[in-house]
Design a protein around this motif. Sequence first.
Motif, PDB file in Angstrom:
ATOM      1  N   LYS A  49       0.856  -0.957   0.126  1.00 41.87           N
ATOM      2  CA  LYS A  49       0.013   0.050  -0.032  1.00 41.87           C
ATOM      3  C   LYS A  49       0.794   1.502   0.139  1.00 41.87           C
ATOM      4  O   LYS A  49       1.989   1.402   0.213  1.00 41.87           O
ATOM      5  CB  LYS A  49      -1.017   0.037   0.956  1.00 41.87           C
ATOM      6  CG  LYS A  49      -2.419  -0.780   1.052  1.00 41.87           C
ATOM      7  CD  LYS A  49      -2.858  -0.819   2.479  1.00 41.87           C
ATOM      8  CE  LYS A  49      -4.153  -1.265   2.389  1.00 41.87           C
ATOM      9  NZ  LYS A  49      -5.297  -0.098   1.606  1.00 41.87           N
ATOM     10  N   GLU A  76     -10.791  10.774  -3.372  1.00 40.08           N
ATOM     11  CA  GLU A  76     -11.162   9.470  -3.616  1.00 40.08           C
ATOM     12  C   GLU A  76     -11.554   9.146  -5.070  1.00 40.08           C
ATOM     13  O   GLU A  76     -11.426   7.939  -5.438  1.00 40.08           O
ATOM     14  CB  GLU A  76     -12.573   9.275  -2.593  1.00 40.08           C
ATOM     15  CG  GLU A  76     -12.228   9.425  -1.325  1.00 40.08           C
ATOM     16  CD  GLU A  76     -13.017   8.519  -0.462  1.00 40.08           C
ATOM     17  OE1 GLU A  76     -14.081   8.404  -0.659  1.00 40.08           O
ATOM     18  OE2 GLU A  76     -12.215   8.071   0.619  1.00 40.08           O
ATOM     19  N   GLY A  79      -8.763   7.706  -6.876  1.00 45.05           N
ATOM     20  CA  GLY A  79      -8.316   6.330  -6.219  1.00 45.05           C
ATOM     21  C   GLY A  79      -7.634   6.482  -4.894  1.00 45.05           C
ATOM     22  O   GLY A  79      -7.296   5.494  -4.251  1.00 45.05           O
ATOM     23  N   TRP A  80      -7.781   7.513  -4.166  1.00 41.37           N
ATOM     24  CA  TRP A  80      -7.242   7.693  -2.806  1.00 41.37           C
ATOM     25  C   TRP A  80      -8.241   7.612  -1.797  1.00 41.37           C
ATOM     26  O   TRP A  80      -9.048   8.432  -1.834  1.00 41.37           O
ATOM     27  CB  TRP A  80      -6.497   9.191  -2.697  1.00 41.37           C
ATOM     28  CG  TRP A  80      -5.216   9.387  -3.668  1.00 41.37           C
ATOM     29  CD1 TRP A  80      -4.989   9.818  -4.652  1.00 41.37           C
ATOM     30  CD2 TRP A  80      -4.070   8.546  -3.140  1.00 41.37           C
ATOM     31  NE1 TRP A  80      -3.660   9.782  -5.028  1.00 41.37           N
ATOM     32  CE2 TRP A  80      -2.910   9.043  -4.032  1.00 41.37           C
ATOM     33  CE3 TRP A  80      -3.410   7.832  -2.050  1.00 41.37           C
ATOM     34  CZ2 TRP A  80      -1.779   8.687  -4.037  1.00 41.37           C
ATOM     35  CZ3 TRP A  80      -1.995   7.548  -2.125  1.00 41.37           C
ATOM     36  CH2 TRP A  80      -1.233   7.874  -3.294  1.00 41.37           C
ATOM     37  N   LYS A  81      -7.936   6.552  -0.928  1.00 44.21           N
ATOM     38  CA  LYS A  81      -9.086   6.296   0.144  1.00 44.21           C
ATOM     39  C   LYS A  81      -8.596   6.893   1.202  1.00 44.21           C
ATOM     40  O   LYS A  81      -7.460   6.839   1.896  1.00 44.21           O
ATOM     41  CB  LYS A  81      -8.948   4.741   0.340  1.00 44.21           C
ATOM     42  CG  LYS A  81     -10.094   4.329   0.897  1.00 44.21           C
ATOM     43  CD  LYS A  81     -10.540   2.843   1.019  1.00 44.21           C
ATOM     44  CE  LYS A  81     -11.281   2.139   2.119  1.00 44.21           C
ATOM     45  NZ  LYS A  81     -10.987   2.221   3.447  1.00 44.21           N
ATOM     46  N   THR A  94      -3.812   4.054  -1.126  1.00 40.05           N
ATOM     47  CA  THR A  94      -4.146   3.433  -2.176  1.00 40.05           C
ATOM     48  C   THR A  94      -3.001   2.078  -2.455  1.00 40.05           C
ATOM     49  O   THR A  94      -2.154   2.270  -1.688  1.00 40.05           O
ATOM     50  CB  THR A  94      -4.141   4.403  -3.362  1.00 40.05           C
ATOM     51  OG1 THR A  94      -4.716   3.788  -4.615  1.00 40.05           O
ATOM     52  CG2 THR A  94      -2.472   4.690  -3.789  1.00 40.05           C
ATOM     53  N   SER A  98      -1.909   1.073  -8.503  1.00 37.63           N
ATOM     54  CA  SER A  98      -3.347   1.260  -8.386  1.00 37.63           C
ATOM     55  C   SER A  98      -3.554   2.425  -9.723  1.00 37.63           C
ATOM     56  O   SER A  98      -4.676   2.591 -10.338  1.00 37.63           O
ATOM     57  CB  SER A  98      -4.192   1.891  -7.338  1.00 37.63           C
ATOM     58  OG  SER A  98      -3.706   3.000  -7.089  1.00 37.63           O
ATOM     59  N   ALA A 100      -3.400   5.610  -9.291  1.00 34.37           N
ATOM     60  CA  ALA A 100      -3.958   7.086  -8.709  1.00 34.37           C
ATOM     61  C   ALA A 100      -2.706   7.882  -8.977  1.00 34.37           C
ATOM     62  O   ALA A 100      -1.533   7.714  -8.514  1.00 34.37           O
ATOM     63  CB  ALA A 100      -4.085   6.818  -7.149  1.00 34.37           C
TER      64      ALA A 100
END
Lengths: 384, 103
Positions: A49, A76, A79-81, A94, A98, A100
Amino acid sequence: MNRLYRFHPADYAVGQTEAFYGKMARKGLLLEKRGAYLSRFRKGKPENKVYRVELASPSLLDDDSRLPEEQIQLYEECGWKYTTSHGLIHVFTTEENSGAPEIYSDPRQQASTVKALRRNYLLSWLPPLFLLFLNVLLYASLTGSQNFLIRLRYFFQRAWVEETAGLLAYIFGMAFLFFGMIYAAYRSGMLYRRLRKGIPIDHTGRERHILHRIPQGGFLLLFLIFLAGSVFQRVQTASYPMPFESDGPYLTLNMLGIKGERGKSLQGNPSSVEKEQSLVAKQWHTFECISESNTEYWMYQDIYSFKTQQQAADFLTALMYTATFADSPSDFTKTEAENLDEAYASDLELLCRKGNTVYSITYADISPDNRYVSLIWKAIAEKY
Amino acid sequence: MSGSQPMTEAMFYILLALLKPGHGYGMMQRILELSGGRIHMGPGTLYGVLTRMRKEGLILLDSEENRRKNYSITEEGKKALHAEYQRLQKMVADGRILEEENT
């Protein structure tokens, strides 16, 4: 237990924080919550991660350090949580590869997000400085504003003699805190300047900053050592009811020819002895009270036994400035006393030195001819 | 910000993208498209610049649907964008001597 707590890098160490969380995830420890000093992790399968820290930057009078919902939503969508936050720090994550995009493509733009963090570190000086100022002000007003710096000096000298380890723990504890504050202000300032110059944050956390740990660790270690010393002094202190015969260098009213029932002070304290030892001096602190035919006799003694005569002689001035009743050395008259090296008397307090031992006696002499004063000098001289 | 001051690359492309009103994520893709795949603008950079330009009156919040904010360029923003374009054109024109130097 499938949860774990770990100390995390400080708020100003943005790159190291990101790298730290990534490293933990690769070990199967996934960030759940960030606190002030500790982060909580959930045990799971190792994952690759990537973590990124976003700093909230509210204005000075705005204490809302949340990120706007719009900003979180935008991240988000990319792609960033959003994972967790504490104070100004907000953590996004992320999966590796991914796709992002990096949150900041322009470090100069990111610099403005460091402003509040930097300001907080700079302003963190104000409360302790204000407290210190209030303390000094209070001390000055309590001791009389005249020469209060001199008084402060002797106050510390007395604390040094009585609670050497405690005072050293205080000094090193303060040094540790202040050094931490200076260092944090320096690092957040450096972070800001580097971003302004266009140098991006090192997300790998490979930049090691370890030199500051030497003084910081040293201060902490010394603080802990002397704190232990101070606790040791407390534990070693012996407090007991005053025996009929003196078992130390202290006097008893009996030795001055006062016979009668041992009583209690007005506050209800029984006659007692406290024997302790600091790193500088052995000490006896006593209180004695005798009632004899409707008259109360009382005496407080503070006795300090030093390693050298010079230390003992130096301490007399400190005792004059910090006496309970007398104000300063001008209240004391030098007296000649046989077999004593120095002797001083004020209305209610007597000070003398015999070799490397100093006596401070608070005693109300109610006899019309000051008979007891000379008896005290004699009794001390005879003790040795 | 007065129209005659140089703009950052991020500002220029965001204004350019906003000639057609759009929301955050859409803007990022439009910028990638407009720059021929050259500019991958990060969401942090985009958000920071949007907030600043809104304060400066170069863009405005158009509408909000499904918690998504749509922005569009203001007249002042358009003026600033044109001024910047002219400045860049002038710079390119002035820079032509470099080509003469090479030949």
